[in-house]
Write an enzyme that holds these catalytic residues in place. Sequence first.
Site, PDB file in Angstrom:
ATOM      1  CE1 TYR A   1      -3.020  -3.085   0.484  1.00  0.00           C
ATOM      2  CE2 TYR A   1      -3.299  -2.507   2.781  1.00  0.00           C
ATOM      3  CZ  TYR A   1      -3.574  -3.336   1.720  1.00  0.00           C
ATOM      4  OH  TYR A   1      -4.411  -4.417   1.886  1.00  0.00           O
TER       5      TYR A   1
ATOM      6  CG  HIS B   1      -0.714  -8.696   0.595  1.00  0.00           C
ATOM      7  ND1 HIS B   1      -0.372  -7.375   0.480  1.00  0.00           N
ATOM      8  CD2 HIS B   1      -2.056  -8.738   0.330  1.00  0.00           C
ATOM      9  CE1 HIS B   1      -1.426  -6.655   0.154  1.00  0.00           C
ATOM     10  NE2 HIS B   1      -2.460  -7.459   0.044  1.00  0.00           N
TER      11      HIS B   1
END
Length: 340
Positions: free
Chosen positions: A52, A106
């Site tokens: 992010y 992730h």
Amino acid sequence: MAKVTLGTTGIIVEKNAFGALPIQRISREEAVKLLRKAYDHGVTFYDTARFYTDSEEKVGEAFEGIREKVYIATKTGAADAEGFWKDLQISLGNLRTDYIDLYQFHNPAFCPKPGDGSGLYEAMLEAKEKGMIRHIGITNHRLKVAREAIESGLYETLQFPFSYLATEKELELVEQSARADMGFIAMKALAGGLINNSAAAYAFLAGYENVLPIWGVQRERELDEFLSYIDKPPVLDEALSAVIAHDREELLGDFCRGCGYCMPCPAGIEINTCARMSLLIRRSPSAAQLTLKAQEMMKKIENCLHCGKCRSKCPYGLDTPALLEKNYRDYCEILEGKAY
């Protein structure tokens, strides 16, 4: 204030967590203000990721000096042990801390396990032994990988999309994690923006004792909305049940969740926005969706190579090229004033 215990981690937090993906789109000053306001009003669990962009840095600045008062979860998308250690060191630096409460793989295409040749799980264990991380988790969009993670007994938490648009398969996943005493973190609780009634979303998830929803927040008014539910939680009454029933009838089936794992597109199409534009424009109308820039974005669908790469990478098995074509057709009708 409702609390949730994340499986065997011992982490007990308010059933109202902060998803820090959207804060990468706002200034550092705005992001820090939002994060600190959430903390001041009782939110203690914050989820971010190396992926992010600068989100971790903003979280780190917000909680410097009060680190021990919050739980921070972040993620690595590393494919091997070398990448794992690099990611972990960068995350620790970004977050201005010497430990991470929950470190998650992730959205891997497989379930990392000891001896699988990647070295990922072994690195995760070593990091935990060294005190660099405290708990091990995994995030995913694939039911097969999620089920395998639960059955393996190797993970303390699973983060998976879960909202009132869930199918029986996702509901079973929540129940399976509860039976395994594994923490369940619900991402995409607003289905990537397709759910526009946060009270209904909140009330639905409140019915699952083992589920911790993380709400993606970018604007102060969004944060205020969720904070208001802490002391006055919405009740799943007849009115909110009707909202859920209507949305399920309209949205269940083949719709793009906007996860972005189909990207990048060799033809330059912004698939994760274009493949759900007609739904977004009807459910969350915005002038920005009809600008020349948006029209140019949608027009790129005409350049689709039909290579099948997006379809093969979609964790939901969607026929993405067909969705793009349908959304482009609907969008053109909207522009011509035939719909909307």
